[in-house]
Design an enzyme around this catalytic site. Structure first.
Site, PDB file in Angstrom:
ATOM      1  N   GLN A   1      -1.140  10.772  -1.657  1.00 47.82           N
ATOM      2  CA  GLN A   1      -0.609   9.350  -2.043  1.00 47.82           C
ATOM      3  C   GLN A   1      -1.810   8.015  -2.672  1.00 47.82           C
ATOM      4  OE1 GLN A   1      -0.729   6.980   2.451  1.00 47.82           O
ATOM      5  NE2 GLN A   1       0.469   8.925   2.118  1.00 47.82           N
TER       6      GLN A   1
ATOM      7  N   HIS B   1      -3.503   3.725  -2.520  1.00 49.20           N
ATOM      8  CA  HIS B   1      -2.972   2.148  -2.382  1.00 49.20           C
ATOM      9  C   HIS B   1      -3.388   1.897  -3.067  1.00 49.20           C
ATOM     10  CE1 HIS B   1      -1.862   3.671   1.854  1.00 49.20           C
ATOM     11  NE2 HIS B   1      -2.594   4.476   1.901  1.00 49.20           N
TER      12      HIS B   1
ATOM     13  N   GLU C   1      -8.031   1.222   3.458  1.00 49.31           N
ATOM     14  CA  GLU C   1      -7.772   2.307   5.988  1.00 49.31           C
ATOM     15  C   GLU C   1      -9.465   3.019   5.760  1.00 49.31           C
ATOM     16  OE1 GLU C   1      -4.335   3.954   5.088  1.00 49.31           O
ATOM     17  OE2 GLU C   1      -4.675   5.621   4.618  1.00 49.31           O
TER      18      GLU C   1
ATOM     19  N   HIS D   1      -5.275  10.425  -1.637  1.00 52.89           N
ATOM     20  CA  HIS D   1      -5.563  11.055   0.083  1.00 52.89           C
ATOM     21  C   HIS D   1      -4.544  11.722   0.229  1.00 52.89           C
ATOM     22  CE1 HIS D   1      -4.707   6.822   0.471  1.00 52.89           C
ATOM     23  NE2 HIS D   1      -3.841   7.578   2.096  1.00 52.89           N
TER      24      HIS D   1
ATOM     25  N   ARG E   1       3.041   7.276  -4.017  1.00 52.94           N
ATOM     26  CA  ARG E   1       3.448   9.137  -3.456  1.00 52.94           C
ATOM     27  C   ARG E   1       3.533   9.637  -5.161  1.00 52.94           C
ATOM     28  NH1 ARG E   1       6.754   6.075   0.330  1.00 52.94           N
ATOM     29  NH2 ARG E   1       5.703   5.980   2.519  1.00 52.94           N
TER      30      ARG E   1
END
Length: 433
Positions: A103, A105, A130, A277, A296
């Site tokens: 996936q 972001h 993140e 990642h 995804r």
């Protein structure tokens, strides 16, 4: 200072019951919502995200988001100026039994676009950088490998060449040709038909399990790539595990394109927007911008937005250290450590506080923004010297206890004298001054 009641997420990739640190923290904190020991407990959420908002322990009908709206000064001036009347980060604990999806972001521009086009899939218009800090041995895929490594794997495992549509010269040939880009190779792989992907996976399984071929043909050492034999064997072992859990999934082949990293407890990684990642196994504390946007494309039965992912990915290989280093913001007494993980974003930073078994107390310095304080191990009490009184009616702490701490508040941690073991706590806050 307010104690929080926090939500658990029961995704099927989480560890089950007592094997999950999320479950154990919730039980230790006496959360009344935890009753099913035979279910997976994947994530503990601490924050204001509507998909799992924390609420006040003493008044569960009031969410943390509602409390902040009524008490915006608790966020602190730097946070209010930059982010307004909201908590800009989401703090989590993850307990991973089975690999999460391949996936990425989105960045802010892409997040706004995705939310406008498909609000049912992409719930908000926020980006989602993140950071993960390992609590146990932790495995992940993170960012693209250098191109020479990817090309070496394709040449060492000819089964991959057909999917990437790369015409490989023989070792004897010397051709002055422009190498393909990582984007070209990975896009060809991800767009391959399910039939071709399944055939390639079966062929690689045969290579890795029958012993009829060498694992790498030719060996990577001949191809001039700085990868040790044990690194290749670790990838082979990972491939065998993933194909058992996700048979025929193209994500199983992504391990030859993405960096495979194994963290020890206390080590951290930072994932900027658009970085491919996947978390593979282990437990970690995670902090991110307050978003749940995920695109995804593999290792999942969920919707795969392959074209969107290929469009948004950052194909720059991660060749520097993949780990995020920590700083020590203040001197600490013997037996006590405090480390800060400060990523290159404004939404969050995280402190890690640890006492050994003999240490009794520590004054946690204030930060100019609101923070969330999580206790992983240890027992004791909290006082606030700014008032000379207890911080709230409920001032004890123990494993799984979570507190919302207003900006500029000094917190004294006093360990219980007869406790067993050491103290281990994490503090997340806004990275603005």
């Amino acid at each position: 200072m307010l104690r929080l009641k926090c939500a658990s997420q029961r995704y099927d990739w989480g560890k089950v019951g007592v094997n999950s640190i999320v479950y154990k923290l919730q039980v230790a904190s006496e959360n009344p919502d935890i009753s099913h020991v035979d279910l997976p407990y994947a994530e503990l959420w601490m924050g204001t995200h509507p998909s799992g908002s924390s609420c006040l322990w003493d008044n569960p009908h009031v969410t943390l988001a509602a409390h902040i709206q009524e008490n915006p000064a608790s966020l602190g001036k730097p946070s209010l100026i930059y982010f307004g009347r909201r908590l800009p980060f989401l703090f989590k604990v993850l307990s991973v039994a089975k690999a999460l999806s391949i996936q990425a972001h989105p960045d802010k521009k892409m997040a706004v676009r995705l939310h406008a086009e498909q609000p049912d899939l992409y719930k908000d218009g926020s980006h989602k950088p993140e950071m993960a800090i390992a609590l146990t041995d932790f495995e992940a895929l993170l960012g693209f490998r250098p191109l020479n490594q990817i090309l070496a794997f394709i040449q060492a495992f000819p089964e991959l060449a057909e999917l990437t549509t790369l015409e490989l010269p023989s070792p004897e040939e010397k051709r002055d040709v422009q190498p393909p880009s990582i984007k070209q190779l990975y896009s060809n792989l991800m767009r391959s038909s399910p039939e071709k992907v399944e055939s390639t996976i079966k062929s690689l399984l045969n290579r890795f399990t029958t012993g009829s071929k060498s694992v790498c043909d030719p060996p990577l050492s001949i191809l001039g790539v700085d990868l040790q034999e044990e690194d290749v064997q670790a990838l082979v072992d990972l491939f065998l595990r993933l194909t058992q859990a996700f048979p025929g999934d193209v994500g199983c082949l992504s391990i030859f394109f993405l960096n495979y990293i194994r963290l020890k407890s206390g080590e951290a990684i930072f994932l900027k927007a658009n970085t491919p990642h996947a978390y593979l196994s282990g437990d970690c504390v995670e902090c991110m911008a307050n978003s749940d946007n995920v695109v995804r494309a593999g290792l999942t039965p969920k919707f795969k937005d392959v074209e969107r992912l290929l469009e948004m990915l950052d194909y720059t290989p991660l060749t520097d250290s993949l780990r995020l280093g920590a700083t020590q913001p203040i001197p600490t007494p013997e037996g006590i450590s405090m480390k800060s993980f400060i990523p290159p974003v404004s939404e969050f930073a995280v402190d890690v506080i640890q006492f050994d078994a003999e240490s009794r107390g520590f004054s946690l310095p204030s930060v100019p923004t609101a923070s969330i304080l999580l206790f992983l191990h240890g027992q004791g009490t909290i006082t606030c010297p700014s008032t000379g009184e207890a911080c709230s009616q409920e001032t004890k702490f123990g494993p799984g206890f979570v507190y919302f701490v207003p900006a500029d508040m000094i917190v004294n941690l006093v360990s219980k004298e007869d406790r067993k073991g050491s103290l281990h706590a994490f503090r997340a806050y806004v990275n603005r001054k």
